[in-house]
Design a protein around this motif. Structure first.
Motif, short mmCIF file in Angstrom:
data_model
loop_
_atom_site.label_atom_id
_atom_site.label_comp_id
_atom_site.label_asym_id
_atom_site.label_seq_id
_atom_site.Cartn_x
_atom_site.Cartn_y
_atom_site.Cartn_z
N ARG A 1 4.92 -0.21 -15.01
CA ARG A 1 3.64 1.03 -14.61
C ARG A 1 4.34 2.29 -14.66
NH1 ARG A 1 3.22 -3.06 -10.35
NH2 ARG A 1 4.22 -1.23 -8.64
N ILE A 2 5.17 2.57 -14.19
CA ILE A 2 5.56 4.01 -13.62
C ILE A 2 6.53 4.75 -14.43
CG2 ILE A 2 5.71 3.49 -11.21
CD1 ILE A 2 8.57 3.41 -11.04
N ALA A 3 7.25 3.81 -15.68
CA ALA A 3 8.23 4.41 -16.34
C ALA A 3 8.11 4.82 -17.84
CB ALA A 3 9.48 3.45 -16.73
N GLN A 4 8.68 5.75 -18.60
CA GLN A 4 8.49 5.91 -19.44
C GLN A 4 9.70 5.96 -20.71
OE1 GLN A 4 7.53 9.21 -17.75
NE2 GLN A 4 5.65 8.23 -17.87
N ASP A 5 10.59 6.10 -19.78
CA ASP A 5 12.05 4.99 -20.70
C ASP A 5 12.72 3.90 -19.55
OD1 ASP A 5 11.81 6.40 -22.61
OD2 ASP A 5 13.13 7.84 -22.32
N VAL A 6 13.46 2.95 -20.19
CA VAL A 6 14.55 2.65 -19.69
C VAL A 6 15.77 2.73 -19.75
CG1 VAL A 6 14.24 -0.52 -19.06
CG2 VAL A 6 12.01 0.86 -19.17
N THR A 7 16.90 1.89 -18.68
CA THR A 7 17.66 1.34 -19.52
C THR A 7 18.07 0.39 -18.41
OG1 THR A 7 18.63 3.97 -19.97
CG2 THR A 7 20.30 1.91 -19.71
N LEU A 8 18.66 -1.15 -19.32
CA LEU A 8 18.91 -2.01 -18.51
C LEU A 8 20.25 -2.23 -18.87
CD1 LEU A 8 18.03 -4.66 -17.74
CD2 LEU A 8 18.19 -5.62 -19.96
N GLN B 1 0.77 -1.74 -0.09
CA GLN B 1 0.20 0.11 -0.08
C GLN B 1 1.04 1.39 -0.04
OE1 GLN B 1 -2.68 0.44 3.47
NE2 GLN B 1 -3.88 1.40 2.28
N ALA B 2 2.13 1.50 0.49
CA ALA B 2 2.84 2.68 0.82
C ALA B 2 3.58 2.68 -0.09
CB ALA B 2 3.81 1.93 1.91
N CYS B 3 3.85 1.48 -0.68
CA CYS B 3 4.59 1.30 -2.33
C CYS B 3 3.22 2.19 -3.40
CB CYS B 3 4.95 -0.19 -2.45
SG CYS B 3 5.66 0.12 -4.63
N VAL B 4 2.63 1.59 -3.50
CA VAL B 4 1.52 2.30 -4.51
C VAL B 4 1.44 3.59 -4.52
CG1 VAL B 4 -1.06 2.85 -5.05
CG2 VAL B 4 -0.02 0.35 -5.20
N HIS B 5 0.89 3.98 -2.85
CA HIS B 5 0.84 5.84 -2.69
C HIS B 5 2.54 6.76 -3.36
CE1 HIS B 5 -2.04 4.77 0.78
NE2 HIS B 5 -2.49 4.74 -0.43
N LEU B 6 3.62 5.56 -2.50
CA LEU B 6 4.64 6.39 -3.24
C LEU B 6 5.21 6.71 -4.66
CD1 LEU B 6 7.31 8.06 -1.72
CD2 LEU B 6 8.35 6.19 -2.29
N GLU B 7 4.65 5.43 -5.62
CA GLU B 7 4.62 5.57 -6.99
C GLU B 7 3.76 6.77 -7.52
OE1 GLU B 7 5.47 0.51 -7.36
OE2 GLU B 7 4.00 1.92 -7.91
N THR B 8 2.62 7.14 -7.18
CA THR B 8 1.76 7.52 -7.79
C THR B 8 1.55 9.38 -7.45
OG1 THR B 8 -0.37 5.33 -6.83
CG2 THR B 8 -1.57 8.84 -6.68
N LEU B 9 2.59 9.49 -6.40
CA LEU B 9 2.63 10.56 -5.38
C LEU B 9 3.97 10.70 -6.52
CD1 LEU B 9 2.82 13.34 -3.55
CD2 LEU B 9 4.50 11.61 -2.31
N ILE B 10 4.86 10.23 -6.53
CA ILE B 10 5.77 10.95 -7.44
C ILE B 10 6.01 11.13 -9.01
CG2 ILE B 10 8.50 9.96 -8.84
CD1 ILE B 10 8.38 8.94 -5.31
N THR B 11 4.43 10.36 -9.66
CA THR B 11 4.28 10.22 -11.02
C THR B 11 3.58 11.83 -10.39
OG1 THR B 11 4.12 7.74 -11.39
CG2 THR B 11 2.88 9.39 -12.63
N SER B 12 2.75 11.82 -10.01
CA SER B 12 2.27 13.34 -9.70
C SER B 12 2.86 14.23 -10.40
CB SER B 12 0.72 13.38 -9.24
OG SER B 12 0.23 12.35 -8.88
N LEU B 13 3.56 14.44 -9.33
CA LEU B 13 4.53 15.12 -8.97
C LEU B 13 5.67 15.50 -10.31
CD1 LEU B 13 6.67 15.00 -5.30
CD2 LEU B 13 5.22 16.70 -6.00
N CYS B 14 5.82 14.28 -11.28
CA CYS B 14 6.97 14.89 -12.24
C CYS B 14 5.94 15.41 -13.41
CB CYS B 14 7.10 13.11 -12.32
SG CYS B 14 8.12 12.85 -14.45
N GLN B 15 4.55 14.51 -13.43
CA GLN B 15 3.98 15.98 -14.09
C GLN B 15 3.42 17.08 -13.79
OE1 GLN B 15 0.63 13.41 -13.81
NE2 GLN B 15 0.81 11.60 -15.26
#
Length: 247
Positions: free
Chosen positions: A204-211, A172-186
């Motif tokens: 779920r969260i990324a637009q770009d990826v580096t492996l 639950q805390a993980c989803v909250h932080l993901e949502t928060l950072i995604t919103s702040l980014c936008q």
């Protein structure tokens, strides 16, 4: 591109020998996106984050921020512009409010950053403004990570470096932080570089990826293309759970 890495290599002295942790890493990070760094343990992901804000000095190659070589930027200014949130929050002595304003106060009373209200940043990360006087060490793991994020935002950082910020949190805390950072980014046009071992989180969260693998950037691109069908042997093996770490 907000950040451009060109042939970045970094070695450390180990057992009287130089061990190369990063080997000619090159890729760009677009403005205002969440960019995830993936790869097995030991592939150099955290080391690369530390190189970007010069907590670790790379020996070869270059990194630019808005076209400027980061080695030509005052290191304290660089770390204000490029903020780091670590896997385990570390706090300075004092209250939540003291921690949030720690960075701005380093710039002197004439700097407008010192006029910031820490309660504003608590609200920004969806915490109770009344917590400004609390000891941050009394908070839960998820709350501590949000205070760490508020402390970085108070510096007016342009880039956030996130080193597995949700690895110790419940779902639950993980989803909250993901949502928060995604919103702040936008909302703030923040550029985020997010290290994670969680492939589903990256999707779920990324637009770009580096492996990264053995210190090399073996695949780079938009996440939708990477997850739909990686183009490299390493990328295919990683998504299949068959790419091992360093020995």
């Amino acid at each position: 591109m907000k950040l451009v890495l060109t042939n970045v290599s970094l070695s450390v002295r180990q057992d009287s020998q130089d061990k190369e942790i990063l080997q000619g890493v090159s890729f760009g990070v677009r403005l205002g996106v969440i960019h995830t760094l993936l790869g097995p343990s030991g592939s150099g992901k955290s080391t690369l984050l530390y190189a970007i804000n010069r907590l670790r000095e790379f020996q070869r190659g270059g990194i630019t921020l808005d076209g400027e070589d980061i080695r030509g930027i005052n290191v304290y200014e660089l770390r204000r512009r490029i903020g780091l949130v670590m896997q385990k929050p570390i706090f300075f002595p004092g209250t939540v409010g003291d921690n949030i304003l720690y960075g701005p106060h380093l710039w002197g009373k004439d700097n407008s950053l010192t006029l910031a209200d820490p309660k504003h940043y608590l609200e920004m990360v969806q915490l109770d403004p009344a917590w400004v006087s609390r000891d941050p060490n009394t908070l839960s793991g998820g709350q501590q990570q949000r205070v760490s994020l508020a402390r970085t935002l108070a510096n007016n950082s342009e880039v956030l470096l996130l080193d597995e910020p949700t690895s110790a949190l419940d779902s639950q805390a993980c989803v909250h932080l993901e949502t928060l950072i995604t919103s702040l980014c936008q909302e703030r046009k923040l550029t985020v570089i997010w290290v994670t071992h969680d492939v589903h989180q990256a999707e779920r969260i990324a637009q770009d990826v580096t492996l990264l693998y053995h210190g090399k950037a073996v695949e780079h691109g938009e996440s939708k293309h990477f997850f739909a069908g990686p183009t490299t042997v390493e990328g295919k093996a990683y998504l299949a759970g068959k790419l091992g770490g360093e020995s």
